[in-house]
Design an enzyme around this catalytic site. Structure first.
Site, mmCIF file in Angstrom:
data_model
loop_
_atom_site.group_PDB
_atom_site.id
_atom_site.type_symbol
_atom_site.label_atom_id
_atom_site.label_comp_id
_atom_site.label_asym_id
_atom_site.label_seq_id
_atom_site.Cartn_x
_atom_site.Cartn_y
_atom_site.Cartn_z
ATOM 1 N N ASP A 15 19.100 39.536 40.868
ATOM 2 C CA ASP A 15 20.320 39.983 40.185
ATOM 3 C C ASP A 15 21.217 40.556 41.274
ATOM 4 O O ASP A 15 20.935 41.622 41.820
ATOM 5 C CB ASP A 15 19.934 41.059 39.150
ATOM 6 N N LYS A 78 31.063 41.900 45.001
ATOM 7 C CA LYS A 78 30.968 40.853 43.970
ATOM 8 C C LYS A 78 32.338 40.549 43.355
ATOM 9 O O LYS A 78 32.601 39.428 42.928
ATOM 10 C CB LYS A 78 29.996 41.321 42.893
ATOM 11 N N GLU A 158 23.927 35.720 33.649
ATOM 12 C CA GLU A 158 23.280 37.024 33.462
ATOM 13 C C GLU A 158 22.870 37.293 32.011
ATOM 14 O O GLU A 158 21.732 37.716 31.766
ATOM 15 C CB GLU A 158 24.193 38.144 33.990
ATOM 16 N N ASP A 181 27.019 42.810 28.079
ATOM 17 C CA ASP A 181 26.628 43.139 29.456
ATOM 18 C C ASP A 181 27.824 43.725 30.197
ATOM 19 O O ASP A 181 28.732 43.004 30.605
ATOM 20 C CB ASP A 181 26.132 41.841 30.129
#
Ligand code: AMP
Length: 621
Positions: A15, A78, A158, A181
């Protein structure tokens, strides 16, 4: 089916998060987080620092350096993945995927240590991305893994991973999950259905630029304004003060998840006329909730959107799963409880679920988890198509309209073909400009690439056909081809992002840059002592296939089951003889699956796939 020991390369799930990253593997049939060799819990802050002495450090040591040396520290990389920005790391300038690769490499060090493997051991990785990541962001993520020396086997969404972690062992339950999420930098929401051991993503949406970082910056903005009012200076102009405010804002935000009010004290923030400037403020949870409300409302709009895309009501959702560190904010839980009339599940670990789910996917690939336990199918999170002229009712033509070839939420892998026509008389070439997005206008969508098909036969205006085929694979990567049915000329591209980061030369340049960074690494800093390993060149034309191009038995079974599902879904709508053909293929496949007869299964699965494609292509025509 019994568990078979894997002969394949070890595969781990990663992850790669905005704020934190984690890796997990399968131990005795269960996903487990990989701890650091130094004994820390398996969560790695996604922060990279370049110490004055050279080299790089990753994780909590880097995080600690963020305030004192913000110019030589990078966090939240990211958010830049897939973009053309370059990031300053002290005296070096790096691309986002190069910075991310340093984070992945640190996780690789943890994995090698935990699994007691030699540093030279080749490892494969399944890496997760937000479902709403576009092509360029996915490719940059894959590249980050490859630069870290992994063979990147699979990119998984994800929310799908989180659902897999939760759904393992519950796959026989007929249920619908809503996975909300909200991490450090991205927001995703998906509806996932489980039935008869199959886990199917029905719809996915979100915002790749919305997360806890935004909450921190809202608080930073408010605090900076307080300093301006009190001292008539802008603390945000001072890099160190800005980093300190950001750190304090995040600490305060987290504390507000547990306490109704927090006293924020910064004795020394910056200087004004050589005098120290400090800040003390009390912030209540309701003040913070009000600040972030517009962003939380945005996430709730996406929740409504995903429900309507899946044609589901709130009452149809069996479990609400909250994933990502920012779901610890009490207001998030309250909003979801209000909307769904019951509290979200409290047995999902918001920081670990995604890495654990990636490990489940990795374990299925390695045959460590029976693929009959859980089969997953995913969907395309965007519509994909090409730029085209559109006829208006008044006879005029409008350029730059978006003609969709693969609609959003199509089950993947998917291959679709649309037929287009030349515009002008005698036109012998067409430009295929590829986009993804939901707007009817191409300029409002995300540009993916373009190519041209030349050598078309001469014909009248709007008479010559060009077939455009989109093939979207399980990793969310796209191939586009264009073909003239008349003279069989064909051109295709694997969509590379517009910055050409996939080219072998660019890859080698990145490898060199990272190697240069590491050559002067001080050996005493934890996390910086991994020997530099030359990563293998990725095979740019063979995305995610095994080196020998063959699927493992576990993968083959997983793929075949997904195909069976698709075949069954369309069977009722078919006329003879297609129906009989597919029915026969289906029965043969089921028999081979039952007998675990891999020798013929692959061929039968190919036949079934071809039969399904024929039907889908006919439908599109
Ligand atoms: P992730 O990307 O899932 O690791 O989530 C990281 C984000 O969660 C960061 O923005 C953190 O500040 C945020 N976060 C972590 N713990 C809490 C908490 N207790 N309350 C609010 N936000 C949190």
């Amino acid at each position: 089916m019994t568990e078979k020991p894997s002969k394949a390369m070890p595969v781990i799930g990663i992850d790669l998060g905005t704020t934190n990253s984690a890796a997990a593997t399968i131990i005795e049939g269960k996903p487990r987080l990989i701890p650091s060799p130094e004994g820390a819990q398996g969560i790695l802050p996604s922060v990279v620092h370049r110490p004055a002495g050279g080299g790089t450090v990753v994780g909590s040591t880097a995080e600690a350096a963020k305030i004192a040396m913000p110019e030589s520290t990078i966090s939240a990389v990211k958010r830049s993945m897939g973009s053309d920005v370059t990031l300053a790391l002290g005296d070096e300038t790096l691309r986002p995927e190069e910075v991310s690769s340093l984070i992945v490499r640190e996780l690789k060090r943890w994995a090698l240590d935990y699994l007691q493997l030699e540093p030279a051991q080749k490892l494969e990785a399944v890496i997760t991305v937000p479902a709403y990541f576009n092509e360029a962001q996915r490719r940059a993520t894959k590249l980050a893994g490859e630069l870290a020396g992994f063979k990147v086997d699979r990119i998984v969404n994800e929310p799908t991973a989180a659902a897999m972690a939760f759904g393992l062992g519950r796959a026989d339950e007929d249920a619908r999950y809503l996975v909300y999420d909200l991490g450090g930098g991205t927001f995703d929401v998906s509806i996932v259905e489980t039935f008869s051991g199959i886990l199917e993503v029905q719809a996915s949406t979100g915002d790749s630029q919305l997360g806890g970082e935004d909450f921190d910056w809202l608080l930073v903005g408010w605090l900076a304004e307080e300093v301006r009012k009190e001292h008539d200076i802008d603390p945000l102009e001072d890099l160190r003060a800005k980093a300190l405010l950001k750190q304090k804002a995040e600490e305060t935000k987290k504390q507000l998840s547990y306490d109704e009010k927090v006293e924020l004290v910064i004795p020394l923030l910056c200087f004004k006329d050589d005098e120290p400037v400090g800040l003390t403020r009390t912030i209540t949870r309701s003040m913070f909730d009000e600040m972030i409300l517009p962003l939380l409302e945005k996430t709730m709009e996406h929740v409504e959107d995903v429900l309507s895309q899946a044609e589901a009501e709130a009452a149809d959702v069996t479990h609400v799963l909250l994933v990502g560190g920012s779901t610890r904010i009490p207001r998030v839980k309250e909003m979801m409880t209000e909307r769904f009339g019951r509290p979200p599940r409290d047995d999902v670990h918001p920081d670990e679920a995604v890495a654990l789910g990636a490990a489940v996917q990795a374990g299925m690939k390695a045959g460590l988890i029976g693929s009959d336990t859980l089969i997953t199918t995913d969907v395309a999170p965007f519509s994909m198509g090409v730029a085209a002229m559109q006829h208006q009712p008044d006879g005029t033509m409008v350029p730059d309209r978006f003609a969709v070839v693969i609609p959003r939420n199509t089950t993947i892998p998917a291959t679709r073909t649309n037929t287009f026509y030349t515009l002008a008389p005698g036109q012998t070439a067409v430009a295929i400009r590829v986009f993804q997005g939901e707007s009817g206008w191409v300029e409002e969508n995300h540009y993916l690439g373009e190519f041209s098909l030349e050598g078309l036969p001469l014909n009248f205006a709007e008479q010559e056909e060009v077939e455009v085929t989109f093939a979207y694979n399980l990793n969310g990567l796209l191939e586009v081809s264009a073909r003239s049915p008349k003279n069989r000329r064909e051109m295709s591209i694997s969509i590379e992002d517009e910055f050409d980061r996939d080219s072998q030369e660019a890859f080698l340049r990145s490898v060199q840059r990272i190697r240069d960074l590491e050559m002067d690494t001080p050996s005493t800093v934890p996390g910086s002592t991994v020997e530099y390993e030359q990563p293998e060149l990725p095979n740019l034309f063979d995305d995610f296939d095994d080196e020998d191009g063959e699927s493992s038995p576990a993968e083959l079974m997983e793929e075949t089951r997904a195909l069976l599902l698709r075949a069954k879904a369309i069977l009722d709508e078919l006329d003879e003889p297609s129906r009989a053909d597919i029915q026969q293929c289906l029965q043969d496949c089921e028999k081979a699956l039952e007998e675990e007869n891999y020798d013929i299964l692959e061929e039968l699965a190919d036949r079934l796939f071809a039969a399904i494609m024929d039907v889908e292509l006919e439908d599109d025509a």
